[in-house]
Design an enzyme around this catalytic site. Structure first.
Site, PDB file in Angstrom:
ATOM      1  N   ASP A  10       0.858  -1.184   0.000  1.00 33.22           N
ATOM      2  CA  ASP A  10       0.000   0.000   0.000  1.00 33.22           C
ATOM      3  C   ASP A  10       0.895   1.235   0.000  1.00 33.22           C
ATOM      4  OD1 ASP A  10      -1.817   2.146   0.915  1.00 33.22           O
ATOM      5  OD2 ASP A  10      -3.219   0.521   1.295  1.00 33.22           O
ATOM      6  N   GLN A  62     -14.288   2.422   2.135  1.00 34.91           N
ATOM      7  CA  GLN A  62     -13.707   1.947   0.875  1.00 34.91           C
ATOM      8  C   GLN A  62     -13.430   3.137  -0.048  1.00 34.91           C
ATOM      9  OE1 GLN A  62     -16.088  -0.910  -1.329  1.00 34.91           O
ATOM     10  NE2 GLN A  62     -14.341  -1.557  -2.558  1.00 34.91           N
ATOM     11  N   HIS A  97     -10.505  -6.082  -2.504  1.00 30.27           N
ATOM     12  CA  HIS A  97      -9.160  -6.223  -1.931  1.00 30.27           C
ATOM     13  C   HIS A  97      -9.223  -6.380  -0.415  1.00 30.27           C
ATOM     14  CE1 HIS A  97     -10.049  -1.905  -1.824  1.00 30.27           C
ATOM     15  NE2 HIS A  97      -9.304  -1.843  -0.743  1.00 30.27           N
ATOM     16  N   PHE A  98      -8.162  -6.993   0.105  1.00 24.80           N
ATOM     17  CA  PHE A  98      -7.977  -7.136   1.551  1.00 24.80           C
ATOM     18  C   PHE A  98      -6.707  -6.388   1.958  1.00 24.80           C
ATOM     19  CE2 PHE A  98     -10.643 -10.720   0.550  1.00 24.80           C
ATOM     20  CZ  PHE A  98     -11.436 -10.896   1.676  1.00 24.80           C
ATOM     21  N   HIS A  99      -6.754  -5.765   3.144  1.00 27.14           N
ATOM     22  CA  HIS A  99      -5.580  -5.119   3.733  1.00 27.14           C
ATOM     23  C   HIS A  99      -4.953  -6.072   4.749  1.00 27.14           C
ATOM     24  CE1 HIS A  99      -6.782  -0.869   2.659  1.00 27.14           C
ATOM     25  NE2 HIS A  99      -7.966  -1.448   2.595  1.00 27.14           N
TER      26      HIS A  99
HETATM   27  P1  AMP Z   1      -9.803   0.977   0.544  1.00 28.93           P
HETATM   28  O1  AMP Z   1      -9.924   2.345   1.132  1.00 28.93           O
HETATM   29  O2  AMP Z   1     -10.147  -0.129   1.460  1.00 28.93           O
HETATM   30  O3  AMP Z   1     -10.562   0.953  -0.767  1.00 28.93           O
HETATM   31  O4  AMP Z   1      -8.273   0.765   0.252  1.00 28.93           O
HETATM   32  C1  AMP Z   1      -7.605   1.277  -0.838  1.00 28.93           C
HETATM   33  C2  AMP Z   1      -6.156   1.315  -0.449  1.00 28.93           C
HETATM   34  O5  AMP Z   1      -5.412   1.475  -1.620  1.00 28.93           O
HETATM   35  C3  AMP Z   1      -5.776   2.476   0.489  1.00 28.93           C
HETATM   36  O6  AMP Z   1      -5.206   1.944   1.670  1.00 28.93           O
HETATM   37  C4  AMP Z   1      -4.778   3.289  -0.319  1.00 28.93           C
HETATM   38  O7  AMP Z   1      -3.737   3.758   0.478  1.00 28.93           O
HETATM   39  C5  AMP Z   1      -4.295   2.278  -1.341  1.00 28.93           C
HETATM   40  N1  AMP Z   1      -3.856   2.799  -2.614  1.00 28.93           N
HETATM   41  C6  AMP Z   1      -4.447   3.744  -3.369  1.00 28.93           C
HETATM   42  N2  AMP Z   1      -3.779   3.897  -4.532  1.00 28.93           N
HETATM   43  C7  AMP Z   1      -2.750   3.016  -4.512  1.00 28.93           C
HETATM   44  C8  AMP Z   1      -1.698   2.690  -5.416  1.00 28.93           C
HETATM   45  N3  AMP Z   1      -1.555   3.294  -6.595  1.00 28.93           N
HETATM   46  N4  AMP Z   1      -0.807   1.735  -5.062  1.00 28.93           N
HETATM   47  C9  AMP Z   1      -0.926   1.116  -3.861  1.00 28.93           C
HETATM   48  N5  AMP Z   1      -1.893   1.373  -2.970  1.00 28.93           N
HETATM   49  C10 AMP Z   1      -2.799   2.313  -3.282  1.00 28.93           C
END
Ligand code: AMP
Length: 145
Positions: free
Chosen positions: A37, A101, A107-109
């Site tokens: 991330d 989101q 996706h999973f964190h």
């Molecule tokens: P969510 O908010 O659960 O949809 O998570 C999206 C995640 O993607 C967030 O934690 C962002 O920091 C991450 N993110 C956004 N753009 C990118 C990118 N280009 N590369 C890697 N992570 C990203």
């Protein structure tokens, strides 16, 4: 974006899957891609995404896709633990903008946690790319089959 609606092929993770924009990759197979991330909430914050599904969230997803993804989450979480030795490990997944989101591609964190280290804010504070590459290499080196 609410829980209803269609999948947008222009979302940033779809572009990463198609190779249109770069990511700091940890590992991948035919089904999943695992990368760092760029706005990490902790050191080693890793994302597991589907390469094949058009699901925006858990509710849209095919059970088979979820099965493959959760296996990838476990494999990655074990490697994160082995590489970084966290005190705890958070796995999270958000459905719809009101739930947090921001990217509407399933996706999973995986977020390692350390005692007395507060969680960073979601989606804020861009990481240094060289640091992320080093972390990805450390995690990749501890993957088990
Ligand atoms: P969510 O908010 O659960 O949809 O998570 C999206 C995640 O993607 C967030 O934690 C962002 O920091 C991450 N993110 C956004 N753009 C990118 C990118 N280009 N590369 C890697 N992570 C990203």
């Amino acid at each position: 974006m609410s829980l209803d609606g269609g999948y947008d092929d222009g979302n940033i993770f779809a572009k990463i899957v198609r190779g249109e924009i770069p990511c700091v990759r940890v590992w991948e197979d035919e089904q999943v891609l695992v990368f760092m991330d760029v706005f990490p909430q902790s050191k080693g914050h890793t994302l597991v995404i589907s390469k094949t599904s058009k699901a925006r969230n858990l509710l849209d997803a095919e059970a088979k896709t979820l099965g493959r993804m959760i296996g990838a989450v476990q494999k990655t979480a074990r490697a994160v633990k082995a590489a970084l030795n966290p005190d705890g490990l958070m796995v999270s997944q958000f459905n719809g903008a009101p739930a947090g989101q921001t990217v509407f591609h399933l996706h999973f964190h995986i977020i390692p946690r350390w005692d007395n280290v507060p969680l960073g804010r979601h989606g804020e504070g861009m990481a240094d790319m060289e640091d992320l590459k080093a972390l990805a290499a450390q995690i990749a080196a501890r993957l088990e089959a």
